[in-house]
Design a protein around this motif. Structure first.
Motif, PDB file in Angstrom:
ATOM      1  N   ARG A 101      23.834  63.849  55.733  1.00  0.00           N
ATOM      2  CA  ARG A 101      22.506  63.239  55.891  1.00  0.00           C
ATOM      3  C   ARG A 101      21.682  63.978  56.953  1.00  0.00           C
ATOM      4  NH1 ARG A 101      26.029  59.121  54.894  1.00  0.00           N
ATOM      5  NH2 ARG A 101      25.521  57.789  53.094  1.00  0.00           N
ATOM      6  N   GLU A 102      22.346  64.480  57.977  1.00  0.00           N
ATOM      7  CA  GLU A 102      21.639  65.254  59.003  1.00  0.00           C
ATOM      8  C   GLU A 102      21.004  66.498  58.394  1.00  0.00           C
ATOM      9  OE1 GLU A 102      23.996  66.240  62.366  1.00  0.00           O
ATOM     10  OE2 GLU A 102      24.273  64.159  63.015  1.00  0.00           O
ATOM     11  N   ILE A 103      21.707  67.114  57.468  1.00  0.00           N
ATOM     12  CA  ILE A 103      21.185  68.323  56.823  1.00  0.00           C
ATOM     13  C   ILE A 103      19.985  67.979  55.947  1.00  0.00           C
ATOM     14  CG2 ILE A 103      21.710  70.156  55.164  1.00  0.00           C
ATOM     15  CD1 ILE A 103      24.595  70.099  56.219  1.00  0.00           C
ATOM     16  N   ILE A 104      20.099  66.897  55.181  1.00  0.00           N
ATOM     17  CA  ILE A 104      18.971  66.478  54.341  1.00  0.00           C
ATOM     18  C   ILE A 104      17.754  66.170  55.208  1.00  0.00           C
ATOM     19  CG2 ILE A 104      18.108  64.691  52.782  1.00  0.00           C
ATOM     20  CD1 ILE A 104      20.898  64.437  51.623  1.00  0.00           C
ATOM     21  N   GLN A 140      17.615  55.272  50.316  1.00  0.00           N
ATOM     22  CA  GLN A 140      18.875  54.551  50.495  1.00  0.00           C
ATOM     23  C   GLN A 140      19.952  55.465  51.079  1.00  0.00           C
ATOM     24  OE1 GLN A 140      20.117  52.142  47.070  1.00  0.00           O
ATOM     25  NE2 GLN A 140      18.039  52.339  46.235  1.00  0.00           N
ATOM     26  N   VAL A 141      19.948  56.711  50.624  1.00  0.00           N
ATOM     27  CA  VAL A 141      20.926  57.678  51.133  1.00  0.00           C
ATOM     28  C   VAL A 141      20.714  57.911  52.626  1.00  0.00           C
ATOM     29  CG1 VAL A 141      21.647  60.104  51.041  1.00  0.00           C
ATOM     30  CG2 VAL A 141      21.253  58.837  48.920  1.00  0.00           C
ATOM     31  N   LEU A 142      19.471  58.092  53.023  1.00  0.00           N
ATOM     32  CA  LEU A 142      19.162  58.404  54.416  1.00  0.00           C
ATOM     33  C   LEU A 142      19.423  57.230  55.356  1.00  0.00           C
ATOM     34  CD1 LEU A 142      15.892  60.495  53.940  1.00  0.00           C
ATOM     35  CD2 LEU A 142      18.189  61.333  54.461  1.00  0.00           C
ATOM     36  N   THR A 143      19.479  56.025  54.811  1.00  0.00           N
ATOM     37  CA  THR A 143      19.761  54.844  55.638  1.00  0.00           C
ATOM     38  C   THR A 143      21.209  54.381  55.494  1.00  0.00           C
ATOM     39  OG1 THR A 143      18.932  53.408  53.857  1.00  0.00           O
ATOM     40  CG2 THR A 143      17.370  54.041  55.593  1.00  0.00           C
ATOM     41  N   ASN A 144      22.062  55.265  54.972  1.00  0.00           N
ATOM     42  CA  ASN A 144      23.500  54.979  54.819  1.00  0.00           C
ATOM     43  C   ASN A 144      23.795  53.861  53.822  1.00  0.00           C
ATOM     44  OD1 ASN A 144      24.136  56.953  56.684  1.00  0.00           O
ATOM     45  ND2 ASN A 144      24.255  55.528  58.397  1.00  0.00           N
ATOM     46  N   SER A 145      22.847  53.565  52.943  1.00  0.00           N
ATOM     47  CA  SER A 145      23.057  52.509  51.955  1.00  0.00           C
ATOM     48  C   SER A 145      23.602  53.054  50.640  1.00  0.00           C
ATOM     49  CB  SER A 145      21.739  51.768  51.687  1.00  0.00           C
ATOM     50  OG  SER A 145      21.237  51.200  52.880  1.00  0.00           O
ATOM     51  N   ALA A 146      23.608  54.376  50.502  1.00  0.00           N
ATOM     52  CA  ALA A 146      24.093  54.996  49.267  1.00  0.00           C
ATOM     53  C   ALA A 146      24.545  56.416  49.570  1.00  0.00           C
ATOM     54  CB  ALA A 146      22.995  54.997  48.202  1.00  0.00           C
ATOM     55  N   ASN A 147      25.268  56.990  48.628  1.00  0.00           N
ATOM     56  CA  ASN A 147      25.743  58.368  48.756  1.00  0.00           C
ATOM     57  C   ASN A 147      25.301  59.185  47.549  1.00  0.00           C
ATOM     58  OD1 ASN A 147      27.364  58.883  51.171  1.00  0.00           O
ATOM     59  ND2 ASN A 147      28.688  57.241  50.410  1.00  0.00           N
ATOM     60  N   VAL A 189      29.635  65.956  51.780  1.00  0.00           N
ATOM     61  CA  VAL A 189      29.367  64.888  50.809  1.00  0.00           C
ATOM     62  C   VAL A 189      30.680  64.303  50.301  1.00  0.00           C
ATOM     63  CG1 VAL A 189      28.457  64.401  48.501  1.00  0.00           C
ATOM     64  CG2 VAL A 189      27.124  65.787  50.104  1.00  0.00           C
ATOM     65  N   SER A 190      31.625  65.163  49.971  1.00  0.00           N
ATOM     66  CA  SER A 190      32.922  64.705  49.464  1.00  0.00           C
ATOM     67  C   SER A 190      33.667  63.890  50.515  1.00  0.00           C
ATOM     68  CB  SER A 190      33.769  65.911  49.036  1.00  0.00           C
ATOM     69  OG  SER A 190      33.131  66.635  48.005  1.00  0.00           O
ATOM     70  N   LEU A 191      33.522  64.279  51.777  1.00  0.00           N
ATOM     71  CA  LEU A 191      34.191  63.563  52.862  1.00  0.00           C
ATOM     72  C   LEU A 191      33.706  62.117  52.948  1.00  0.00           C
ATOM     73  CD1 LEU A 191      36.101  63.661  55.317  1.00  0.00           C
ATOM     74  CD2 LEU A 191      34.145  64.424  56.684  1.00  0.00           C
ATOM     75  N   GLU A 192      32.419  61.908  52.740  1.00  0.00           N
ATOM     76  CA  GLU A 192      31.849  60.557  52.802  1.00  0.00           C
ATOM     77  C   GLU A 192      32.465  59.640  51.742  1.00  0.00           C
ATOM     78  OE1 GLU A 192      29.121  59.008  54.447  1.00  0.00           O
ATOM     79  OE2 GLU A 192      28.673  60.639  55.844  1.00  0.00           O
ATOM     80  N   LYS A 193      32.848  60.234  50.610  1.00  0.00           N
ATOM     81  CA  LYS A 193      33.325  59.426  49.487  1.00  0.00           C
ATOM     82  C   LYS A 193      34.848  59.418  49.371  1.00  0.00           C
ATOM     83  CE  LYS A 193      30.711  59.166  45.915  1.00  0.00           C
ATOM     84  NZ  LYS A 193      30.014  59.388  44.640  1.00  0.00           N
TER      85      LYS A 193
END
Length: 265
Positions: free
Chosen positions: A10-13, A43-50, A77-81
């Motif tokens: 998310r930091e990169i995005i 949603q991704v940027l607020t940690n609500s989705a991946n 990304v894979s690490l988050e999931k």
């Protein structure tokens, strides 16, 4: 933000959004390139989705990342999931490995994110800046006289270049010789306008070398390809550049200019 120091994808995005804040409808364009809606991006940027690994790969293509940057982003990304400790451990080890690879200063100039844009423009304005940094990695080509003779740059112009590189913290002086600042751990800036300036400078230098020497190489082609072939060709060209970029460090005999272009009509 230094790319390989990013704690999560998310930091990169967020960094890409900030870097392209002047681009109209950038979030929408980026979301479309990644295969999701702009609302989902929020949603991704607020940690609500991946995002998925597939979407991450599409974003890497949109940002024109090289293979190492792409792998780093997709692995984050894979690490988050990841749902098992075993997989998380493997992914964390790979991330650490990619960070370690990215840490040392490299021959190719790396544009530190903290550099003022005006200095970035200066750095990319002439291939001579890159040539000086590359030459400094070659043993016995580190004094001003040696550099001037080696690169055939007038001594006064060379001193100006060295001073400017020093102000950017890309070089440092020890006694009567110069070297690349090994503590510099910046990431390559992907800015098309800056890259265009460097390509133009390299092309002008190539034309001069091609006319005056027999060492230069020139080849060109316009060919029909499928989308799959085009992407494969782009990946192969990048891999070849990275292969020799790392392998030749501190073992060169002279500085070579490389300008590889690939585009769709």
């Amino acid at each position: 933000m230094k790319f390989f120091n990013s704690a999560n994808y998310r930091e990169i995005i967020s960094s890409e959004i900030l870097r392209n804040s002047q681009v109209k409808s950038y979030k929408k364009k980026m979301s479309e390139a990644g295969g999701f809606h702009a609302a989902y991006l929020s949603q991704v940027l607020t940690n609500s989705a991946n995002i998925t690994a597939d979407q991450a790969s599409l974003l890497c293509e949109f940002w024109d990342y090289d293979e190492r940057m792409s792998e780093f982003f997709i692995t984050l990304v894979s690490l988050e999931k990841a749902t098992t400790a075993s997989l998380r451990k493997r992914l964390e080890m790979r991330i650490a490995s990619l960070r370690a690879i990215a840490s040392p200063a490299e021959i190719a100039v790396k544009l530190e994110s903290s550099l003022a844009f005006e200095r970035a423009q200066l750095l990319f304005s002439s291939s001579d800046y890159y040539a000086v940094l590359a030459a400094l990695s070659i043993p016995h080509v580190q004094s001003e006289i040696e550099l001037s003779n080696f690169l055939r740059i007038h001594i006064e112009n060379l001193r100006i270049i060295l001073t400017q590189l020093h102000e950017m913290q890309l070089t440092k002086k020890k006694a009567d010789y110069w070297e690349v600042a090994s503590e510099n751990n910046a990431t390559v800036a992907h800015n098309k306008s800056l890259t265009h300036d460097l390509v133009s400078s390299l092309h002008a230098k190539f034309c001069q070398a091609y006319i005056n020497t027999y060492h230069s190489m020139c080849d060109a082609a316009v060919i029909p390809v499928t989308a799959e072939q085009y992407n494969a060709l782009k990946a192969e060209m990048r891999a070849l550049m990275e292969k020799y970029h790392g392998a030749l460090e501190r073992n060169g005999e002279f500085v070579a200019g490389i300008n590889v272009s690939l585009f769709r009509f």
